[in-house]
Design a protein around this motif. Structure first.
Motif, PDB file in Angstrom:
ATOM      1  N   VAL A 171       0.761  -1.293  -0.031  1.00 13.77           N
ATOM      2  CA  VAL A 171       0.110  -0.054  -0.052  1.00 13.77           C
ATOM      3  C   VAL A 171       0.860   1.279  -0.140  1.00 13.77           C
ATOM      4  O   VAL A 171       0.726   2.086  -0.797  1.00 13.77           O
ATOM      5  N   ALA A 172       2.096   1.142   0.810  1.00 11.99           N
ATOM      6  CA  ALA A 172       2.877   2.417   0.927  1.00 11.99           C
ATOM      7  C   ALA A 172       3.474   2.404  -0.427  1.00 11.99           C
ATOM      8  O   ALA A 172       3.698   3.746  -0.988  1.00 11.99           O
ATOM      9  N   VAL A 173       3.717   1.495  -1.308  1.00  9.28           N
ATOM     10  CA  VAL A 173       4.281   1.833  -2.736  1.00  9.28           C
ATOM     11  C   VAL A 173       3.263   2.457  -3.571  1.00  9.28           C
ATOM     12  O   VAL A 173       3.585   3.448  -4.298  1.00  9.28           O
ATOM     13  N   VAL A 174       1.811   2.039  -3.185  1.00  6.97           N
ATOM     14  CA  VAL A 174       1.029   2.913  -4.205  1.00  6.97           C
ATOM     15  C   VAL A 174       1.067   4.391  -3.926  1.00  6.97           C
ATOM     16  O   VAL A 174       0.825   5.220  -4.658  1.00  6.97           O
ATOM     17  N   LEU A 175       1.086   4.574  -2.472  1.00  7.33           N
ATOM     18  CA  LEU A 175       1.026   5.967  -2.024  1.00  7.33           C
ATOM     19  C   LEU A 175       2.266   6.629  -2.549  1.00  7.33           C
ATOM     20  O   LEU A 175       2.200   7.923  -2.859  1.00  7.33           O
ATOM     21  N   TRP A 176       3.230   6.152  -2.355  1.00  5.23           N
ATOM     22  CA  TRP A 176       4.478   6.925  -2.780  1.00  5.23           C
ATOM     23  C   TRP A 176       4.764   7.314  -4.221  1.00  5.23           C
ATOM     24  O   TRP A 176       4.999   8.379  -4.491  1.00  5.23           O
ATOM     25  N   THR A 177       4.274   5.986  -5.014  1.00  5.17           N
ATOM     26  CA  THR A 177       4.307   6.529  -6.354  1.00  5.17           C
ATOM     27  C   THR A 177       3.290   7.436  -6.838  1.00  5.17           C
ATOM     28  O   THR A 177       3.648   8.517  -7.762  1.00  5.17           O
ATOM     29  N   ALA A 178       2.149   7.515  -6.271  1.00  3.83           N
ATOM     30  CA  ALA A 178       1.121   8.406  -6.703  1.00  3.83           C
ATOM     31  C   ALA A 178       1.484   9.627  -6.166  1.00  3.83           C
ATOM     32  O   ALA A 178       1.219  10.707  -7.239  1.00  3.83           O
ATOM     33  N   ALA A 179       2.086   9.918  -5.025  1.00  5.88           N
ATOM     34  CA  ALA A 179       2.423  11.036  -4.777  1.00  5.88           C
ATOM     35  C   ALA A 179       3.428  11.664  -5.304  1.00  5.88           C
ATOM     36  O   ALA A 179       3.706  12.995  -5.820  1.00  5.88           O
ATOM     37  N   ALA A 180       4.374  11.016  -5.900  1.00  2.88           N
ATOM     38  CA  ALA A 180       5.482  11.254  -6.945  1.00  2.88           C
ATOM     39  C   ALA A 180       4.955  11.988  -8.195  1.00  2.88           C
ATOM     40  O   ALA A 180       5.487  12.660  -8.745  1.00  2.88           O
ATOM     41  N   TYR A 181       4.097  11.241  -8.789  1.00  2.64           N
ATOM     42  CA  TYR A 181       3.363  11.683  -9.838  1.00  2.64           C
ATOM     43  C   TYR A 181       2.773  13.175  -9.671  1.00  2.64           C
ATOM     44  O   TYR A 181       2.533  13.843 -10.610  1.00  2.64           O
ATOM     45  N   LEU A 182       2.104  13.085  -8.619  1.00  2.00           N
ATOM     46  CA  LEU A 182       1.372  14.477  -8.137  1.00  2.00           C
ATOM     47  C   LEU A 182       2.469  15.520  -8.245  1.00  2.00           C
ATOM     48  O   LEU A 182       2.102  16.683  -8.658  1.00  2.00           O
ATOM     49  N   LEU A 183       3.532  15.317  -7.586  1.00  2.00           N
ATOM     50  CA  LEU A 183       4.480  16.255  -7.329  1.00  2.00           C
ATOM     51  C   LEU A 183       5.150  16.779  -8.819  1.00  2.00           C
ATOM     52  O   LEU A 183       5.290  17.849  -9.174  1.00  2.00           O
ATOM     53  N   GLN A 184       5.157  15.482  -9.631  1.00  2.00           N
ATOM     54  CA  GLN A 184       5.640  15.795 -11.044  1.00  2.00           C
ATOM     55  C   GLN A 184       4.524  16.901 -11.827  1.00  2.00           C
ATOM     56  O   GLN A 184       4.884  17.562 -12.517  1.00  2.00           O
ATOM     57  N   GLY A 185       3.315  16.324 -11.605  1.00  2.00           N
ATOM     58  CA  GLY A 185       2.285  17.301 -12.160  1.00  2.00           C
ATOM     59  C   GLY A 185       2.304  18.880 -11.616  1.00  2.00           C
ATOM     60  O   GLY A 185       2.288  19.642 -12.646  1.00  2.00           O
ATOM     61  N   HIS A 186       2.636  18.958 -10.533  1.00  2.00           N
ATOM     62  CA  HIS A 186       2.802  20.305  -9.840  1.00  2.00           C
ATOM     63  C   HIS A 186       4.010  20.935 -10.626  1.00  2.00           C
ATOM     64  O   HIS A 186       3.902  22.182 -10.738  1.00  2.00           O
ATOM     65  N   CYS A 187       5.060  20.223 -10.742  1.00  2.00           N
ATOM     66  CA  CYS A 187       6.314  20.786 -11.405  1.00  2.00           C
ATOM     67  C   CYS A 187       6.070  21.315 -12.922  1.00  2.00           C
ATOM     68  O   CYS A 187       6.417  22.523 -13.355  1.00  2.00           O
ATOM     69  N   HIS A 188       5.359  20.214 -13.703  1.00  2.00           N
ATOM     70  CA  HIS A 188       5.262  20.731 -14.876  1.00  2.00           C
ATOM     71  C   HIS A 188       3.848  21.903 -15.096  1.00  2.00           C
ATOM     72  O   HIS A 188       4.101  22.797 -15.926  1.00  2.00           O
ATOM     73  N   SER A 189       3.130  21.912 -14.086  1.00  2.00           N
ATOM     74  CA  SER A 189       2.283  23.286 -14.038  1.00  2.00           C
ATOM     75  C   SER A 189       3.020  24.389 -13.764  1.00  2.00           C
ATOM     76  O   SER A 189       2.811  25.564 -14.257  1.00  2.00           O
ATOM     77  N   HIS A 190       3.995  24.065 -12.819  1.00  2.00           N
ATOM     78  CA  HIS A 190       4.708  25.655 -12.461  1.00  2.00           C
ATOM     79  C   HIS A 190       5.545  25.842 -13.696  1.00  2.00           C
ATOM     80  O   HIS A 190       5.823  26.893 -13.994  1.00  2.00           O
ATOM     81  N   LEU A 191       5.871  24.821 -14.678  1.00  2.00           N
ATOM     82  CA  LEU A 191       6.749  25.271 -15.831  1.00  2.00           C
ATOM     83  C   LEU A 191       5.847  25.532 -16.869  1.00  2.00           C
ATOM     84  O   LEU A 191       6.294  25.814 -18.059  1.00  2.00           O
ATOM     85  N   LYS A 192       4.357  25.696 -16.721  1.00  2.00           N
ATOM     86  CA  LYS A 192       3.473  25.889 -17.708  1.00  2.00           C
ATOM     87  C   LYS A 192       3.694  25.071 -18.837  1.00  2.00           C
ATOM     88  O   LYS A 192       3.002  25.158 -20.152  1.00  2.00           O
ATOM     89  N   ASP A 193       3.864  23.645 -18.567  1.00  2.00           N
ATOM     90  CA  ASP A 193       4.020  22.605 -19.567  1.00  2.00           C
ATOM     91  C   ASP A 193       2.580  21.791 -19.389  1.00  2.00           C
ATOM     92  O   ASP A 193       2.561  20.808 -18.731  1.00  2.00           O
ATOM     93  N   TRP A 194       1.429  22.236 -19.840  1.00  2.00           N
ATOM     94  CA  TRP A 194       0.002  21.964 -19.420  1.00  2.00           C
ATOM     95  C   TRP A 194      -0.171  20.472 -19.993  1.00  2.00           C
ATOM     96  O   TRP A 194      -0.878  19.640 -19.000  1.00  2.00           O
ATOM     97  N   LYS A 195       0.368  19.952 -20.975  1.00  2.00           N
ATOM     98  CA  LYS A 195       0.259  18.427 -21.691  1.00  2.00           C
ATOM     99  C   LYS A 195       0.850  17.697 -20.675  1.00  2.00           C
ATOM    100  O   LYS A 195       0.197  16.779 -20.159  1.00  2.00           O
ATOM    101  N   GLN A 196       1.941  18.101 -20.296  1.00  2.00           N
ATOM    102  CA  GLN A 196       2.782  17.081 -19.362  1.00  2.00           C
ATOM    103  C   GLN A 196       2.173  17.189 -17.714  1.00  2.00           C
ATOM    104  O   GLN A 196       1.942  16.143 -17.258  1.00  2.00           O
TER     105      GLN A 196
END
Length: 589
Positions: free
Chosen positions: A417-442
Motif C-alpha cells: 500500500v505504501a508503494v502505491v501512495l509513494w508512487t502516486a505522490a511522486a506523480y502528483l509532485l511531477q504534475g505540480h512541477c509541470h504546472s509550474h513550468l506551464k507545460d500543461w500537456k505534461q
C-alpha cells in the motif's frame, strides 16, 4: 585502579583477588585475619561489579556476612538481605570490625542500585545515611589514611571509600528522582533532586539533577522554571544534550517556533561533534556512574533522538514555517548523509524518521516550494524508478474493526500500500512541477497517472463485499484512506487547473467537482471551480462557490500531513481580492 583500565587487566585483577579470597575462606574464620579477608572481599566484589557481574559480587558479600556472624557468634542463616545486614551490623557494633563491615555495606548498596532494587534501598536508606556520615566523618578515607600512616598492615582498597559514598549518594538521588517522576510524584522528586544538586559529585551527575528537576517542573506545568533548570544543566555540563532536547520540546509547547528551530539547530550541531559519542559519565574510578544508573525510567527520561532524526525535524520545521531555503538545505544534507551511509553499507533504518521514499518526496516538495522544479522532478523520478515494478494490481483497505482481532498488521500488505501512495505522490509532485513550468500537456499526463493509481484502491465497508471481486491483498484502513482521498482531490484539482489553461472548461469543471467530493477542504479546487463557473457564465453559482470556499477554516500548511500532500503554492493562482471585486460588481440577487 581506574575504570579506563583495559578489560583484560581488570579481568586479571578480578581473577587474582578471587583466587586469594578462595584461599582465605578455605580455612575457618579467624578474627586475627578478618580485616584482611573483608578487604579482599571488598576488592573482589568491586571488580565483579565493575564488570556487571552482580550475582557473583552478591555471593561474595553473602558469604562474607555469614563468616562475620560465625566469628562474632551472631545468628546465621537469614535469607532476607536486610535482616542479614542488620544482624551483621549489630554483631560488630563497637568492635574493630565495624568500619570494615561498613565498606562491604557500601558495596552492597552499589549492587542494589545497579540492579534497581530501589525498594530495598528505601527500606534501608535511613540506616545507610547515618552509616555514610560515620564513614565520611571519621572512618572514611581520611581515617584510613591516618591509620595506614601508622601501620603498613592495613589492606589497600581498589576504590576510595569516600568517592564511592559520594557516588552512591548522588546516583541514588538521581535514580529515585527518576522513579518518582515516572510515577507522577513530581513535587516529591523535585525536592530530592534539588537537595542532591549540592552534593559533591562529578559535573555530569550534578547536571542530571538539574535536568531531572526541569523535567519535574515540566510535569508541574511550569515551563519557564523548567527552562531555567535546563540552562543550569548545560552550564554545569556542556555535554548534557538531553537538556538541549528538553528545552526544544518546551519551546515547541510554548509555540516559540524561532527558539525551537534554534534549539534544533544547536542540538544537531552538538550531536555531530566527535565528543557526542564519548561516554557522558566517564569516570576516573573503577566503578563508573553509568554502571549504577541502570533504571529504565531514567534511561527513558535521558533519551535523545538521533542526529538524523533531529536534522529531519529541523528541515521539516523550517519548511512548515516559511524558512524554505533553510529547509531545502537541511533536506539535501539529510539525503547526502543517508546516501553516504548506504554506499558504505552502514545505513540502518531509523524508526524515528520516515522511510527513504518519503524523505525523497518531502525533499522534492521542499525543492518545488523553493522554485526548483527540475530538481523536484529528478527526485520524484528516483522514487518512481524504485517503486514502479512493485506496484500491485489492486488493493482493498478494510475498516479497522474488520481485523481488530489481528495482533499485527500484514507487513507485506502494508508495504505494498505504501508503494502505491509513494508512487502516486511522486506523480502528483511531477504534475505540480509541470504546472509550474506551464507545460500543461505534461501536467495533465502526470496528474492522470496519479489518479489512475489512486483509483486502484477500494475501501471495504462492513457487511459488504469488496467493490472488486478479488484483490492481491487485504490490509487495514487507517490513515491511508485520508492520504488517498487527499491524493485524489489534489490530482483532480491539478488536472482541472491545467485544463483551464487550454480552455477545456467542461473537463475542468468535471474534475473540480470530483476533487471537492474527495477533498472538500481543497481551497484551490473551490476557487478554480468558481472561476470555471464564471467563465461558463454561471456567475451566481461562481460567487456562491467562492464564498463557501472562503468560509472554510484553513491554514497555509497543514502541520499533521506530509509536506508533499499540501496544496501547491506555485502554478496558476487566483487573486482573492480580484474575485471579491467581481462579486461586488455582480451585485445582490
Amino acid at each position: 585502579m581506574r575504570q579506563d583500565h583495559n578489560q583484560p587487566h581488570l579481568r586479571w585483577c578480578s581473577y587474582e583477588f578471587h583466587k586469594l579470597l578462595r584461599k582465605i575462606q578455605g580455612i575457618p574464620p579467624n578474627t586475627d585475619h578478618t580485616q584482611l579477608e573483608l578487604a579482599v572481599v571488598y576488592n573482589t566484589g568491586v571488580c565483579a561489579t565493575a564488570q556487571s557481574q552482580f550475582s557473583e559480587a552478591q555471593l561474595f558479600l553473602t558469604q562474607a556476612a555469614e563468616r562475620v556472624l560465625q566469628m562474632t557468634g551472631g545468628e546465621t542463616g537469614a535469607s532476607d538481605p536486610l535482616v542479614c545486614w542488620r544482624a551483621v551490623l549489630k554483631s560488630v557494633e563497637n568492635t574493630h570490625l565495624h568500619p570494615t563491615v561498613l565498606y562491604l555495606l557500601c558495596l552492597q548498596w552499589a549492587i542494589w542500585l545497579a540492579t534497581c532494587q530501589l525498594e530495598t534501598i528505601q527500606e534501608f536508606q535511613e540506616k545507610m545515611s547515618s552509616l555514610f556520615e560515620t564513614l565520611c566523618g571519621g572512618v572514611g578515607d581520611g581515617g584510613i589514611s591516618e591509620a595506614r600512616s601508622k601501620s603498613s598492615n592495613i589492606p589497600l582498597l581498589v576504590m576510595d571509600l569516600r568517592r564511592l559514598i559520594e557516588l552512591l549518594q548522588i546516583c541514588t538521588s538521581i535514580t529515585l528522582g527518576a522513579e518518582r517522576l515516572t510515577e507522577g510524584r513530581s513535587s516529591e522528586a523535585l525536592t530530592g533532586l534539588q537537595a542532591a544538586s549540592s552534593l559533591p559529585a562529578p559535573r555530569a551527575l550534578v547536571g542530571y539533577t538539574h535536568l531531572l528537576s526541569g523535567s519535574c517542573l515540566t510535569h508541574m506545568r511550569r515551563p519557564q522554571m523548567a527552562l531555567q533548570c535546563y540552562r543550569k544543566a548545560l552550564e554545569t555540563d556542556s555535554r548534557c544534550v538531553c537538556a538541549l532536547y528538553q528545552s526544544m520540546l518546551i519551546y515547541r509547547q510554548l509555540g516559540n517556533t524561532q527558539a525551537e528551530i534554534q534549539a534544533l539547530r544547536l542540538l544537531h550541531s552538538t550531536l555531530m561533534l566527535p565528543s557526542a559519542t564519548d561516554p557522558a559519565l566517564a569516570s576516573t574510578h573503577l566503578l563508573s556512574p553509568s554502571s549504577l544508573l541502570c533504571s529504565q525510567s531514567l534511561s527513558s527520561l535521558l533519551s535523545v533522538p538521533s542526529a538524523l532524526s533531529v536534522l529531519h525535524s529541523l528541515a521539516l520545521k523550517c519548511l512548515l514555517y516559511g524558512r524554505v531555503s533553510e529547509g531545502v538545505e537541511h533536506y539535501l544534507d539529510l539525503l547526502a548523509v543517508l546516501h553516504s551511509e548506504d554506499q558504505q553499507g552502514l545505513h540502518t533504518q531509523d524508526a524515528t524518521i520516515p522511510r527513504l521514499p518519503e524523505l525523497y518526496l518531502e525533499a522534492g516538495a521542499a525543492l518545488l516550494m523553493a522554485r526548483r522544479p527540475a530538481d523536484c522532478l529528478a527526485l520524484c523520478s528516483e522514487v518512481i524508478s524504485t517503486t514502479l515494478e512493485l506496484l500491485p494490481e489492486k488493493v482493498v483497505l478494510e475498516e479497522p474493526e474488520e481485523r481488530r482481532e489481528a495482533e499485527t498488521r500484514d507487513m507485506e500488505g502494508e508495504n505494498r500500500v505504501a508503494v502505491v501512495l509513494w508512487t502516486a505522490a511522486a506523480y502528483l509532485l511531477q504534475g505540480h512541477c509541470h504546472s509550474h513550468l506551464k507545460d500543461w500537456k505534461q501536467a495533465v499526463t502526470h496528474y492522470t497517472r496519479c489518479i489512475n493509481l489512486v483509483v486502484k484502491v477500494r475501501f471495504k465497508k462492513r457487511d459488504f463485499q469488496p467493490l472488486i471481486p478479488s484483490a492481491d491483498m487485504d490490509v487495514k484502513q487507517g490513515n491511508d484512506q485520508c492520504v488517498l482521498q487527499r491524493l485524489k482531490g489534489l490530482s483532480l484539482a491539478g488536472r482541472a487547473i491545467s485544463f483551464t489553461q487550454t480552455d477545456k472548461l467542461k473537463e475542468a469543471l468535471r474534475d473540480l467537482q470530483l476533487s471537492l467530493q474527495a477533498f472538500p477542504e481543497c481551497v484551490g479546487a473551490g476557487l478554480w471551480c468558481g472561476e470555471v463557473l464564471w467563465r461558463l457564465s454561471r456567475r451566481r453559482e461562481a460567487a456562491a462557490c467562492w464564498e463557501k470556499t472562503w468560509s472554510l477554516t484553513t491554514q497555509s500548511l497543514v502541520k499533521n500531513l506530509p509536506v508533499y500532500l499540501q496544496e501547491p503554492q506555485s502554478g496558476p493562482l487566483l487573486d482573492s481580492a480580484e474575485l471579491c471585486h467581481r462579486i461586488q460588481e455582480l451585485g445582490p440577487n
